[in-house]
Design a protein around this motif. Structure first.
Motif, PDB file in Angstrom:
ATOM      1  N   GLN A  51       5.978-107.127 102.071  1.00 25.08           N
ATOM      2  CA  GLN A  51       4.854-107.523 101.226  1.00 25.08           C
ATOM      3  C   GLN A  51       5.263-107.550  99.756  1.00 25.08           C
ATOM      4  N   LEU A  52       5.961-106.505  99.305  1.00 28.04           N
ATOM      5  CA  LEU A  52       6.377-106.434  97.903  1.00 28.04           C
ATOM      6  C   LEU A  52       7.349-107.546  97.551  1.00 28.04           C
ATOM      7  N   HIS A  53       8.308-107.806  98.428  1.00 31.73           N
ATOM      8  CA  HIS A  53       9.272-108.882  98.154  1.00 31.73           C
ATOM      9  C   HIS A  53       8.578-110.240  98.093  1.00 31.73           C
ATOM     10  N   ARG A  54       7.585-110.423  98.986  1.00 30.96           N
ATOM     11  CA  ARG A  54       6.849-111.682  99.003  1.00 30.96           C
ATOM     12  C   ARG A  54       6.074-111.866  97.697  1.00 30.96           C
ATOM     13  N   ILE A  55       5.395-110.810  97.263  1.00 31.89           N
ATOM     14  CA  ILE A  55       4.631-110.867  96.014  1.00 31.89           C
ATOM     15  C   ILE A  55       5.562-111.095  94.826  1.00 31.89           C
ATOM     16  N   ALA A  56       6.658-110.347  94.787  1.00 30.51           N
ATOM     17  CA  ALA A  56       7.604-110.458  93.673  1.00 30.51           C
ATOM     18  C   ALA A  56       8.196-111.856  93.580  1.00 30.51           C
ATOM     19  N   GLU A  57       8.519-112.419  94.744  1.00 38.37           N
ATOM     20  CA  GLU A  57       9.096-113.772  94.752  1.00 38.37           C
ATOM     21  C   GLU A  57       8.074-114.802  94.279  1.00 38.37           C
ATOM     22  N   THR A  58       6.843-114.678  94.760  1.00 37.93           N
ATOM     23  CA  THR A  58       5.791-115.635  94.377  1.00 37.93           C
ATOM     24  C   THR A  58       5.484-115.562  92.884  1.00 37.93           C
ATOM     25  N   LEU A  59       5.437-114.349  92.347  1.00 40.14           N
ATOM     26  CA  LEU A  59       5.075-114.154  90.937  1.00 40.14           C
ATOM     27  C   LEU A  59       6.285-114.173  90.005  1.00 40.14           C
ATOM     28  N   ASP A  60       7.481-114.227  90.594  1.00 41.31           N
ATOM     29  CA  ASP A  60       8.726-114.216  89.824  1.00 41.31           C
ATOM     30  C   ASP A  60       8.825-112.958  88.949  1.00 41.31           C
ATOM     31  N   VAL A  61       8.640-111.795  89.612  1.00 42.64           N
ATOM     32  CA  VAL A  61       8.790-110.507  88.916  1.00 42.64           C
ATOM     33  C   VAL A  61       9.833-109.674  89.661  1.00 42.64           C
ATOM     34  N   PRO A  62      10.545-108.796  88.973  1.00 45.35           N
ATOM     35  CA  PRO A  62      11.525-107.947  89.654  1.00 45.35           C
ATOM     36  C   PRO A  62      10.847-106.905  90.533  1.00 45.35           C
ATOM     37  N   VAL A  63      11.572-106.451  91.559  1.00 40.92           N
ATOM     38  CA  VAL A  63      11.016-105.472  92.490  1.00 40.92           C
ATOM     39  C   VAL A  63      12.003-104.318  92.663  1.00 40.92           C
ATOM     40  N   ILE A  64      11.454-103.092  92.697  1.00 39.42           N
ATOM     41  CA  ILE A  64      12.267-101.890  92.912  1.00 39.42           C
ATOM     42  C   ILE A  64      11.854-101.241  94.230  1.00 39.42           C
ATOM     43  N   THR A  65      12.815-101.098  95.142  1.00 39.62           N
ATOM     44  CA  THR A  65      12.589-100.392  96.400  1.00 39.62           C
ATOM     45  C   THR A  65      13.773 -99.449  96.616  1.00 39.62           C
ATOM     46  N   GLY A  66      13.710 -98.682  97.690  1.00 39.65           N
ATOM     47  CA  GLY A  66      14.801 -97.766  98.004  1.00 39.65           C
ATOM     48  C   GLY A  66      16.095 -98.485  98.328  1.00 39.65           C
ATOM     49  N   GLU A  67      16.013 -99.789  98.631  1.00 37.54           N
ATOM     50  CA  GLU A  67      17.217-100.566  98.942  1.00 37.54           C
ATOM     51  C   GLU A  67      18.071-100.809  97.698  1.00 37.54           C
ATOM     52  N   LEU A  68      17.444-100.737  96.547  1.00 41.72           N
ATOM     53  CA  LEU A  68      18.137-101.064  95.298  1.00 41.72           C
ATOM     54  C   LEU A  68      18.969 -99.863  94.832  1.00 41.72           C
ATOM     55  N   PRO A  69      20.238-100.052  94.494  1.00 44.90           N
ATOM     56  CA  PRO A  69      21.054 -98.933  93.997  1.00 44.90           C
ATOM     57  C   PRO A  69      20.404 -98.263  92.793  1.00 44.90           C
ATOM     58  N   ILE A  70      20.614 -96.959  92.673  1.00 46.90           N
ATOM     59  CA  ILE A  70      19.963 -96.167  91.627  1.00 46.90           C
ATOM     60  C   ILE A  70      20.259 -96.724  90.236  1.00 46.90           C
ATOM     61  N   GLN A  71      21.487 -97.146  90.004  1.00 49.99           N
ATOM     62  CA  GLN A  71      21.849 -97.658  88.678  1.00 49.99           C
ATOM     63  C   GLN A  71      21.045 -98.908  88.335  1.00 49.99           C
ATOM     64  N   GLU A  72      20.850 -99.788  89.320  1.00 47.32           N
ATOM     65  CA  GLU A  72      20.070-101.007  89.076  1.00 47.32           C
ATOM     66  C   GLU A  72      18.594-100.689  88.879  1.00 47.32           C
ATOM     67  N   ARG A  73      18.104 -99.694  89.612  1.00 50.00           N
ATOM     68  CA  ARG A  73      16.711 -99.256  89.390  1.00 50.00           C
ATOM     69  C   ARG A  73      16.541 -98.792  87.950  1.00 50.00           C
ATOM     70  N   GLN A  74      17.504 -97.959  87.494  1.00 51.98           N
ATOM     71  CA  GLN A  74      17.416 -97.405  86.144  1.00 51.98           C
ATOM     72  C   GLN A  74      17.425 -98.516  85.105  1.00 51.98           C
ATOM     73  N   GLN A  75      18.239 -99.544  85.329  1.00 50.96           N
ATOM     74  CA  GLN A  75      18.297-100.661  84.383  1.00 50.96           C
ATOM     75  C   GLN A  75      16.959-101.386  84.300  1.00 50.96           C
TER      76      GLN A  75
END
Length: 554
Positions: A434-458
């Motif tokens: 759901q989050l990926h679908r919303i993020a893609e439609t709205l063209d906004v970045p998304v943070i989930t547990g799949e994302l490496p910690i360093q990229e989340r921090q950025q």
């Protein structure tokens, strides 16, 4: 028959209390009732509270007596106080303080009246514990059993006041700064100072263990740091995620005289053990298989800690409860925004970390401008026609997910983003697709547990800097993520009826704001589905704190 009066409370013999939310005295009655009861449900204008042994013991630990609780119920009760409820309150609250743990030289004693100890010695549940009757009003117990015995006695309904004291731990030179490293003046707020004093108790055995409850954004980390400065000893700080580890370190270096070399990070990436060591619950409970030992638990004995701080103590995992039972001679401070535990382990926090030492209504902190004034709105949208038939034929668990991922929510999100254009906004959800679908439609970045910690921090850094105005986040951002400028949160899905999660998500937008100091929390729910029932459950804690959810049609 009980005499009738015009009060907002109806007290029942089974220790449940109904609050008439339409009564003119409902708000003041709620504030008083919340001192020793917890909200269960709120159908319509009647809110149901429950008085339990634990709510009464936490109140007693804060200085409230049975007479105080009975006076409140009598004052606001519509039909008086049933005799059975009154006797139950007296019996339970009077038990607090009747059992004490004290130290006599090297001996650990469980002290109480001769009659009470006689009663306890007959309990089968206590047969396994090593104990010796050394006097009519004392039992000698094994020091290693200190935590587990308190835990068992609490379960049996006999809370123990632990006055056996603590060892000093490794000494540490540390002071609070009068100005941060950026040169901004720094002092504790009045309630933060009060919380520290309530925990510290001038270093006596009356203090040194317990839980401080403060709203998200009210500076729980600062309270923990100030408690650490009071004790001036090596400390182990346990927190919920690697992002929080870095935030604790930044705050310690910014607000105290510690140097970077004094503070260690113990995570999946870095394993530093220093006078102040900050670790995650995840690393301590990590093991490759169920048969393997928790090898990182050795951190509890790596140094002579004088204080252990449990950040987000309501998340404490079971293996750490077991370790905590073994370190009762070390001072323990729990920090949380809510004592609500969805797993029923609140008694273990009480017996092993300590009772509630300080609590402050969220609305009280808001009134002084220390957190933002939040408008909470539930928006109900029709179920998308494309999934209506599928929803009605599904099992309950599948129904909730279908309702939560209702495609009809997307238009509401767009409308809210337009309404608050230019305001830093979080879109928060449970389901990754759901989050990926919303993020893609709205063209906004998304943070989930799949994302490496360093990229989340950025991404968090870019959001703080204003480069990213809207951020979609999963439950990885529920806890201990400091995004001070976030002023709008749009919740699209959640973990069933979790009161704890609702409070934490609202907490993401509570940091004080420049100007009008306002924030907005929206939860989008599919109308006519079981998601509305879960939403009502989720809102209980915030309603208990004095917040109101406006209802809007999507």
């Amino acid at each position: 028959m009980l005499e009738s009066q015009d009060g907002p409370l109806i007290i029942q013999s089974d220790m449940t209390v109904l609050l008439d939310n339409m009564h003119p005295m409902s708000e003041e009655a709620r504030d008083q009732l919340g001192l020793f009861a917890e909200m269960l449900k709120r159908p319509g204008n009647w809110h149901t509270y429950r008085i339990t042994a634990l709510t009464l013991w936490n109140a007693a630990a804060g200085g409230m007596g049975a007479v105080d609780a009975i006076t409140i119920l009598t004052r606001y009760g519509r039909y008086g106080l049933p005799a059975f409820a009154e006797s139950s309150i007296r019996r339970l609250m009077d038990r607090y303080g009747k059992l004490r743990m004290e130290r006599c030289g090297e001996r650990l004693l469980l002290c109480g009246s001769s009659e009470l100890l006689d009663e306890l010695l007959e309990k089968k549940e206590l047969e396994a514990w090593r104990k010796t009757r050394t006097g009519s009003e004392e039992l000698e117990v094994c020091p290693e059993d200190r935590g587990m015995l308190k835990q068992e006695l609490t379960r049996l309904g006999y809370p123990v006041v632990d006055l056996a004291g603590y060892h000093a731990g490794e000494s540490l030179t540390i002071e609070l700064r009068s100005a941060t490293r950026q040169g901004k003046p720094f002092t504790l707020r009045e309630y933060q100072q009060q919380a520290v004093e309530r925990f510290y108790r001038e270093g006596t055995v009356q203090g040194g263990s317990g839980v401080i409850v403060l709203p998200c954004g009210a500076g729980k980390t600062i309270v923990g740091i100030a408690a650490l400065v009071q004790h001036r000893s090596a400390a182990l700080i346990l927190t919920s995620n690697a992002t929080s580890v870095k935030q604790w370190k930044e705050e310690l270096l910014d607000k105290t005289t510690l140097q970077s070399s004094d503070v260690g990070e113990y995570t999946g990436v870095t394993k530093q053990v220093r006078p102040i060591t900050i670790a995650t619950y995840q690393i301590l409970t990590h093991r490759k298989s169920k048969d393997e030992l928790f090898r990182h638990m050795k951190l509890f004995s790596e140094r002579d800690w004088g204080l252990i701080i449990y950040d987000e103590v309501h998340l404490l995992p079971a293996p750490i409860f077991r370790m905590t039972a073994e370190i009762q001679a070390t001072r323990r401070l729990g920090l949380t925004a809510t004592l609500v535990r969805e797993d029923g382990c609140a008694e273990d926090v009480f017996s092993l970390v300590g009772p509630k030492q300080y609590d402050l209504l969220w609305k009280s902190v808001e009134a002084k401008g220390h957190i933002a004034a939040v408008t909470c709105t539930e928006i109900r949208v029709p179920l998308d026609q494309g999934i209506t038939e599928l929803y009605h034929s599904a099992e309950n668990k599948s129904k909730l997910r279908l309702a939560a991922e209702n495609p009809g929510k997307l238009n509401v999100i767009k409308r809210l983003l337009s309404r608050h254009e230019g305001t830093p906004t979080l879109i928060i959800g449970q389901y990754l697709q759901q989050l990926h679908r919303i993020a893609e439609t709205l063209d906004v970045p998304v943070i989930t547990g799949e994302l490496p910690i360093q990229e989340r921090q950025q991404l968090y850094d870019r959001f703080r800097a204003g480069d990213v105005p809207v951020l979609a986040v999963s439950k990885v951002a529920n806890f201990a993520v400091d995004l001070p400028d976030a002023a709008v949160a749009i919740q699209v899905s959640g973990s069933y009826g979790s009161r704890q999660e609702e409070a934490q998500r609202i907490g993401r937008i509570l940091r004080p704001k420049q100007g009008r100091n306002e924030a907005w929390f929206y939860t989008i729910v599919s109308d006519g589905t079981n998601e509305t029932e879960y939403a009502l459950r989720r809102q209980l804690f915030m309603v208990e704190q004095g917040y109101h959810y406006e209802l809007e049609k999507g």
